[in-house]
Design a protein around this motif. Structure first.
Motif, PDB file in Angstrom:
ATOM      1  N   SER B  53       0.793  -1.234   0.000  1.00 10.85           N
ATOM      2  CA  SER B  53       0.000   0.000   0.000  1.00 10.85           C
ATOM      3  C   SER B  53       0.817   1.270   0.000  1.00 10.85           C
ATOM      4  O   SER B  53       0.323   2.305   0.406  1.00 10.85           O
ATOM      5  CB  SER B  53      -0.918   0.040   1.205  1.00 10.85           C
ATOM      6  N   GLU B  67       0.931  -0.351  18.102  1.00 13.11           N
ATOM      7  CA  GLU B  67       0.442  -0.017  16.759  1.00 13.11           C
ATOM      8  C   GLU B  67       0.557   1.474  16.495  1.00 13.11           C
ATOM      9  O   GLU B  67       0.287   1.933  15.391  1.00 13.11           O
ATOM     10  CB  GLU B  67      -1.020  -0.440  16.605  1.00 13.11           C
ATOM     11  N   ASP B 156      -6.677   0.376   0.046  1.00 11.67           N
ATOM     12  CA  ASP B 156      -5.942   0.663   1.273  1.00 11.67           C
ATOM     13  C   ASP B 156      -6.798   0.406   2.506  1.00 11.67           C
ATOM     14  O   ASP B 156      -6.292   0.008   3.552  1.00 11.67           O
ATOM     15  CB  ASP B 156      -5.468   2.118   1.292  1.00 11.67           C
ATOM     16  N   THR B 157      -8.097   0.664   2.393  1.00  8.13           N
ATOM     17  CA  THR B 157      -8.957   0.402   3.541  1.00  8.13           C
ATOM     18  C   THR B 157      -9.291  -1.069   3.651  1.00  8.13           C
ATOM     19  O   THR B 157      -9.887  -1.483   4.638  1.00  8.13           O
ATOM     20  CB  THR B 157     -10.280   1.171   3.451  1.00  8.13           C
ATOM     21  N   PHE B 231     -15.968   2.659   6.238  1.00  8.97           N
ATOM     22  CA  PHE B 231     -15.062   3.558   5.514  1.00  8.97           C
ATOM     23  C   PHE B 231     -15.081   4.941   6.149  1.00  8.97           C
ATOM     24  O   PHE B 231     -14.035   5.548   6.381  1.00  8.97           O
ATOM     25  CB  PHE B 231     -15.473   3.637   4.038  1.00  8.97           C
ATOM     26  N   ALA B 233     -15.829   5.719   9.176  1.00 10.16           N
ATOM     27  CA  ALA B 233     -15.160   5.676  10.479  1.00 10.16           C
ATOM     28  C   ALA B 233     -13.652   5.650  10.313  1.00 10.16           C
ATOM     29  O   ALA B 233     -12.917   6.144  11.165  1.00 10.16           O
ATOM     30  CB  ALA B 233     -15.626   4.447  11.261  1.00 10.16           C
ATOM     31  N   ARG B 234     -13.208   5.076   9.204  1.00  9.58           N
ATOM     32  CA  ARG B 234     -11.769   4.986   8.990  1.00  9.58           C
ATOM     33  C   ARG B 234     -11.151   6.299   8.520  1.00  9.58           C
ATOM     34  O   ARG B 234      -9.982   6.561   8.803  1.00  9.58           O
ATOM     35  CB  ARG B 234     -11.461   3.907   7.933  1.00  9.58           C
ATOM     36  N   ILE B 238      -9.075  11.693  10.132  1.00  9.37           N
ATOM     37  CA  ILE B 238      -7.744  11.099  10.019  1.00  9.37           C
ATOM     38  C   ILE B 238      -6.869  11.984   9.127  1.00  9.37           C
ATOM     39  O   ILE B 238      -7.314  12.453   8.086  1.00  9.37           O
ATOM     40  CB  ILE B 238      -7.861   9.685   9.390  1.00  9.37           C
ATOM     41  N   LEU B 381      -2.326   5.369  13.917  1.00  7.49           N
ATOM     42  CA  LEU B 381      -2.014   3.938  13.950  1.00  7.49           C
ATOM     43  C   LEU B 381      -1.451   3.492  12.604  1.00  7.49           C
ATOM     44  O   LEU B 381      -1.598   4.190  11.604  1.00  7.49           O
ATOM     45  CB  LEU B 381      -3.274   3.133  14.276  1.00  7.49           C
ATOM     46  N   ILE B 382      -0.841   2.308  12.598  1.00  2.02           N
ATOM     47  CA  ILE B 382      -0.257   1.798  11.352  1.00  2.02           C
ATOM     48  C   ILE B 382      -1.299   1.767  10.236  1.00  2.02           C
ATOM     49  O   ILE B 382      -1.041   2.144   9.101  1.00  2.02           O
ATOM     50  CB  ILE B 382       0.330   0.395  11.567  1.00  2.02           C
ATOM     51  N   ALA B 383      -2.502   1.322  10.613  1.00  3.27           N
ATOM     52  CA  ALA B 383      -3.551   1.220   9.603  1.00  3.27           C
ATOM     53  C   ALA B 383      -3.887   2.581   9.014  1.00  3.27           C
ATOM     54  O   ALA B 383      -4.303   2.681   7.865  1.00  3.27           O
ATOM     55  CB  ALA B 383      -4.798   0.592  10.209  1.00  3.27           C
ATOM     56  N   ASP B 384      -3.693   3.647   9.808  1.00  3.89           N
ATOM     57  CA  ASP B 384      -4.004   4.982   9.301  1.00  3.89           C
ATOM     58  C   ASP B 384      -2.960   5.484   8.321  1.00  3.89           C
ATOM     59  O   ASP B 384      -3.265   6.315   7.470  1.00  3.89           O
ATOM     60  CB  ASP B 384      -4.090   5.981  10.465  1.00  3.89           C
ATOM     61  N   VAL B 386      -1.465   3.976   5.867  1.00  2.00           N
ATOM     62  CA  VAL B 386      -1.808   3.653   4.480  1.00  2.00           C
ATOM     63  C   VAL B 386      -2.995   4.478   4.017  1.00  2.00           C
ATOM     64  O   VAL B 386      -3.066   4.890   2.860  1.00  2.00           O
ATOM     65  CB  VAL B 386      -2.077   2.137   4.292  1.00  2.00           C
TER      66      VAL B 386
END
Lengths: 336, 401
Positions: B53, B67, B156-157, B231, B233-234, B238, B381-384, B386
């Motif tokens: 990603s 994380e 990416d999500t 989506f 919420a993600r 951010i 966080l790591i997920a954020d 990407v």
């Protein structure tokens, strides 16, 4: 036939079921995702691409089994087995028909959940042993998910157990025979009291399976392939197979607990006696419908974030599940 | 090796044996003791250049506490081809081919920037039809580029479906571009003086047919990804780049407009047919990932609107001015910029009267967006990470040039 032989035959049947089932489900996943994604899925190998997945299994079997130098060899070797064996064991208590389970356990429900909860330990082992930071993150996520969602998953099945009055999976199915008001089948899903329970079961189940939208432990867009990053060949194949096998088991549990198991609505018992394959056929069909829904979700939904997942588990699902148990107890014992 | 990070790469957190908690291995910074006196170690992770990603070959060195990101450092240059240096050895007509390979998903805009620069130096009068064709292909290319962004942002999500739906629409656009320019991605279509060829017969019907379906498809896209609770919420809240920070970092394009700053090169320094086209510039408010999503989706709608206007208002006449094949601009200096899918794409040309540029500087939006990213990543966080990379739509070909 001696009892030992009978058990061996049943266990062999489960093994064959799990393997063929896994292959079929991978084919199904590819086709379902393909058509959801306006493409075709496999078409070239065999009629309708049916031989694609068996060929892939052959490919996995013949590939070089790479063990990176830095890994913890024992754990690295054991992890796929710890992932795959429990998911095989979980088939033992599934009631495919009236008394048609490999092992008719009185505590079948408890047994199935107990063995399924070993799987994340294997994932954690794989993540830790791989000596890869992404794998480690994946393993840790699996552990966190496991701890947070094992509880609501178990709590969510309790209302069904309370109504059925038994922990035997076969018994739970029998408790769902007959009809309400002579029209609505007495499946637990038709009981409004169990609707929120089913929702919690479905969410927590998807988390337990590491399925989209909760596939954080392998979330390929974030942590590459998570716990599976360093695995290759049949070690990877086993984990892959276990994932599908667990999907089948959980869908089967959902069918057993909420959708009347092997029973058709309104069909009299004599049908199942007259046609012995009817009950297993109904059971597997229902299970596959559940699997299809999971694949549908997989093809559509984005992934949640780890903190959102934890939030949902600890702050919402566990209190809700506890409340529902009390509510079911009160309504079922006092009112009805 | 003096760089502690290099050591930690080699040591790895999972090396044999346990290290004495009193002396962490080089490169691991101990986090401050928490409320309960628990100390944890930070993990330094190499995210990319081989990562699914990071949109190509971006490398992020992230230091994480569990994380959560503590520090982040972007490392670029893995796709460096020396476009600016190569340009010093290319004839002015051939600069476009280099630009196609810079930002390769919206090549038209790079070509256009070069063409505008050369035209300004040589004071070439471009025929009206060429201007309209440039706007037309530019907007088609903008949608194609935004569709790639939309698809990969969803990937990416963790969502898969919308990516292929985006590819379906992009495929139709690339077919149209292929019919017009002869190429699907590296067009080399816009040249100093005009464009290389006239629009082919019957292309306007094809484009109209696309626009008709695309409006419907765009609603579908917005419902499929943007309408999804997970989506939202993600992405909401951010990666906030507010107006002040966006301006300080030199952000342009949708990333800047998401913060509410109304700057669009097409309005501010109009070129091609944009002064005559009727379009709005979508603006965001807070500058978070969601705003960037909304702005880009809005831009696709506006682009579709402009494509219709271009087709309806296409003037008659020549598609190129009469220019020599061997262009020899007078000695001088010029800056020309266009609004590409990634922000302001500018070309600064210095010429010495020869048939190749003395120096060419290529300004793309991605590099600036990446610098801003580095600044906002810590604390997420790591997920954020990407998600933030995805939302700013950085393009490594343009960034590394």
């Amino acid at each position: 036939m001696s009892p030992t032989l009978a058990i061996i035959i049943r266990l062999l049947a489960i093994l064959i079921l799990m393997l063929t089932n896994g292959v079929m489900m991978i084919y199904m996943l590819r086709k379902v995702l393909g058509h959801l994604h306006i493409r075709l899925g496999p078409v070239h190998v065999g009629p309708y691409g049916l031989l694609q997945t068996p060929m892939d299994v052959l490919k996995l079997l013949t590939k070089e089994d790479i063990t990176p130098r830095a890994v913890d060899k024992w754990l690295f070797f054991l992890a796929p087995a710890v992932v795959a064996v429990p998911s095989l064991m979980a088939y033992a208590a599934l009631p495919f028909g009236d008394g048609l389970a490999a092992v008719g356990l009185e505590t079948g429900l408890l047994f199935t959940f107990a063995v399924l909860s070993i799987v994340p330990i294997g994932i954690l082992m794989a993540g830790w042993a791989s000596a890869n930071k992404w794998s480690l993150l994946g393993g840790m996520r699996a552990a966190a998910q496991q701890i947070a969602y094992e509880v609501p998953l178990l709590l969510s099945v309790l209302p069904a157990v309370m109504i059925a009055g038994t922990m035997s999976l076969g018994g739970i199915v029998e408790a769902q025979s007959g009809t309400w008001l002579a029209v609505i089948p007495r499946w637990f899903i038709t009981n409004p009291l169990l609707w929120p329970t089913f929702l919690i079961f479905a969410i927590a189940g998807l988390v337990e399976l590491n399925q989209t939208p909760f596939d954080l432990s392998e979330g390929e867009s974030e942590i590459v392939a998570g716990f599976a990053s360093e695995y290759s060949a049949m070690k990877f194949g086993l984990m892959f197979l276990a994932e599908f096998s667990n999907q089948f088991v959980l869908s089967a549990l959902g069918v057993t607990l909420f959708f009347g198991g092997w029973m058709l609505p309104w069909a009299p018992m004599s049908w199942y006696e007259a046609v012995p394959v009817l009950a297993p056929a109904v059971f597997i069909t229902k299970t596959y419908i559940g699997i299809f829904v999971m694949m549908w979700i997989r093809g559509t939904f984005p992934r949640v974030r780890i903190d959102q997942l934890m939030d949902l588990g600890w702050k919402r699902l566990i209190p809700a599940a506890l409340f529902l148990i009390v509510l079911t107890g009160v309504i079922h014992k006092v009112v009805v | 090796m003096s760089d502690p990070r290099v050591d930690i790469m080699r040591v790895g957190l999972l090396s044999e044996g346990t290290h004495d908690p009193g002396t962490p291995p080089a490169g691991i910074r101990r986090a401050p003791a928490g409320v309960d006196g628990l100390t944890t170690e930070h993990l330094i992770i190499n995210m990319g250049p081989q990562h699914p990603s990071t949109h190509g070959v971006l490398r992020m060195l992230i230091e994480v506490d569990g994380e959560e990101i503590v520090t982040a450092e972007a490392s670029v240059g893995y796709l460096h081809r020396g476009i600016e240096k190569l340009a010093e050895h290319r004839k002015f007509n051939a600069l476009g081919t280099l630009m196609d390979r810079g930002d390769y998903v919206s090549g038209i805009h790079g070509e256009l920037a070069v063409a505008l620069a050369v035209e300004r130096l040589m004071e070439i009068e471009v025929p009206a039809k060429a201007d309209w064709i440039r706007s037309l292909v530019g907007e088609i290319n903008r949608i194609a580029s935004h569709l790639i962004w939309y698809g990969t942002f969803g990937l990416d999500t963790g969502a898969m479906g919308q990516f292929l739906y985006a590819m379906r629409d992009r495929e139709a656009l690339l077919d149209i571009l292929e019919a017009i320019t002869g190429q699907r991605m590296t067009f080399n279509y816009v040249r100093p003086g005009g464009v290389v060829a006239d629009l082919p017969e019957g292309i306007d019907d094809k484009i109209r047919a696309f626009c008709d379906t695309f409006d419907r498809y765009l609603d579908e896209h917005e419902a499929l990804l943007g309408g999804n609770e997970i989506f939202q919420a993600r992405v909401k809240g951010i990666g906030v780049i507010d107006a002040e920070k966006a301006l300080a970092f030199g952000l342009t394009g949708a990333n800047l407009r998401a913060a509410g700053v109304d700057f669009d090169v097409r309005k501010a320094r109009p070129y091609a047919a944009y002064p005559e086209l009727d379009f709005e510039v979508p603006l965001g408010t807070t500058g978070d990932a969601w705003d960037r999503y909304v702005v880009r989706m809005g831009e696709m709608r506006q682009a579709a609107r402009m494509i219709r206007q271009c087709i309806d208002g296409m003037p008659e006449g020549d598609y190129t001015a009469k220019v020599s094949k061997a262009l020899r601009p007078p000695a001088g200096e010029v800056y020309a910029s266009v609004e590409s899918a990634r922000g302001e794409t500018g070309i600064h040309l210095v010429t010495d009267g020869g048939d190749t540029p003395y120096r060419m500087h290529y300004r793309g939006g991605s590099l600036f967006a990446l610098q801003a990213l580095e600044d906002i990543v810590p604390g997420h966080l790591i997920a954020d990470v990407v998600m933030m990379i995805g939302s700013t739509d950085i393009m490594l070909g343009e960034l590394d040039r």
